[in-house]
Design a protein around this motif. Structure first.
Motif, PDB file in Angstrom:
ATOM      1  N   ALA A 117       0.821  -1.212   0.000  1.00 51.00           N
ATOM      2  CA  ALA A 117       0.000   0.000   0.000  1.00 51.00           C
ATOM      3  C   ALA A 117       0.859   1.268   0.000  1.00 51.00           C
ATOM      4  N   ALA A 118       1.870   1.324   0.857  1.00 45.30           N
ATOM      5  CA  ALA A 118       2.690   2.538   0.956  1.00 45.30           C
ATOM      6  C   ALA A 118       3.450   2.832  -0.341  1.00 45.30           C
ATOM      7  N   THR A 151      -4.325  11.482  -0.845  1.00 47.23           N
ATOM      8  CA  THR A 151      -3.334  10.409  -1.023  1.00 47.23           C
ATOM      9  C   THR A 151      -2.116  10.653  -0.147  1.00 47.23           C
ATOM     10  N   ALA A 152      -1.632  11.894  -0.117  1.00 45.08           N
ATOM     11  CA  ALA A 152      -0.460  12.229   0.689  1.00 45.08           C
ATOM     12  C   ALA A 152      -0.735  12.006   2.170  1.00 45.08           C
ATOM     13  N   TRP A 153      -1.918  12.403   2.628  1.00 42.68           N
ATOM     14  CA  TRP A 153      -2.256  12.194   4.042  1.00 42.68           C
ATOM     15  C   TRP A 153      -2.296  10.707   4.378  1.00 42.68           C
ATOM     16  N   TRP A 156       1.320   9.254   4.426  1.00 39.44           N
ATOM     17  CA  TRP A 156       2.209   9.687   5.507  1.00 39.44           C
ATOM     18  C   TRP A 156       1.666   9.342   6.886  1.00 39.44           C
ATOM     19  N   SER A 157       0.351   9.409   7.054  1.00 36.07           N
ATOM     20  CA  SER A 157      -0.229   9.287   8.397  1.00 36.07           C
ATOM     21  C   SER A 157      -1.031   8.019   8.633  1.00 36.07           C
ATOM     22  N   GLY A 158      -1.467   7.350   7.596  1.00 40.17           N
ATOM     23  CA  GLY A 158      -2.340   6.203   7.761  1.00 40.17           C
ATOM     24  C   GLY A 158      -1.604   4.969   8.255  1.00 40.17           C
ATOM     25  N   ALA A 159      -2.252   4.219   9.149  1.00 42.34           N
ATOM     26  CA  ALA A 159      -1.689   2.943   9.580  1.00 42.34           C
ATOM     27  C   ALA A 159      -1.710   1.959   8.409  1.00 42.34           C
TER      28      ALA A 159
END
Length: 235
Positions: A117-118, A151-153, A156-159
């Protein structure tokens, strides 16, 4: 934020175990969003964005030059690639639009549950950056910025599990959206400027056969998506 942190966030993490109940909620929400008219009228812009970028990416792979694209208020769009007016490259570029959302959607889900995913989100950000530079209308800029910010959020921040679940939901929206777009063009009363009609003009292969080729690709993408999601729902 330093290079080490960025590098860490573009690494695959291995298989992601998606539990059935949260994933079911995501899938139901995605289906409702696609089925509710006012919500779909917004989401459709995202499907059109992928459609037009499908033209652009395949065009560049065929040696054509991507010069710009627009999204319109009626949810249609247009991508411009510069190159020979006829030939295999033009045919492939024209063909790529309708299959693109389904192929991308299935790929997003398949890669997400395998821990990618990342890296996928990072790749999407790069594509959106190129798209932003090639945007040729205020609406196009707005859509690319909104999609890019979300997408950026998430990147960078999503588990890890949240990233995977969101990508599966987005994948479902894209696949179902691709079927809706295909149904619309297949039933159009005046298909003269549609992609299948242009392909028929370029190749003298009947429009219905080009529509059938889209159906086959969308069917295969749906199969991949189902094979990815159904086992996870059983856990």
């Amino acid at each position: 934020m330093d290079v080490g942190q960025v590098w860490q966030r573009v690494q695959p993490v291995g298989e992601v175990a998606l539990s059935g109940r949260p994933l079911l909620v995501v899938l139901v929400a995605a289906l409702v969003a696609v089925g509710v008219g006012p919500v779909w009228s917004v989401l459709r812009l995202g499907v059109t964005l992928v459609h037009e970028l499908g033209h652009a990416v395949v065009g560049m792979l065929c040696g054509r030059r991507f010069t710009g694209f627009v999204l319109r208020g009626d949810m249609s769009g247009h991508a411009v690639t510069v190159g020979p007016a006829r030939g295999p490259g033009r045919v492939a570029t024209t063909w790529a639009g309708y299959p693109a959302p389904a192929v991308v959607g299935a790929a997003l889900a398949w890669l997400a549950v395998r821990g990618w995913a990342a890296p996928v989100l990072a790749a999407v950000l790069v594509v959106l950056l190129v798209a932003f530079v090639r945007s040729r209308s205020a609406l196009t800029v707005l859509v690319v910025l909104v999609v890019g910010a979300l997408t950026a959020w998430l990147w960078w921040s999503g588990a890890v599990r949240v990233q995977a679940q969101v990508l599966v939901g987005v994948g479902l929206v894209l696949v179902v959206g691709a079927w809706r777009h295909l149904a619309a063009v297949a039933g159009a009363r005046d298909p003269g400027t549609s992609d299948p009609a242009v392909l028929a003009q370029l190749t003298r292969v009947p429009r219905v056969l080009w529509l059938l080729s889209f159906v086959l690709v969308l069917g295969a993408s749906t199969w991949v998506l189902a094979g990815t999601v159904v086992p996870a729902l059983r856990t």
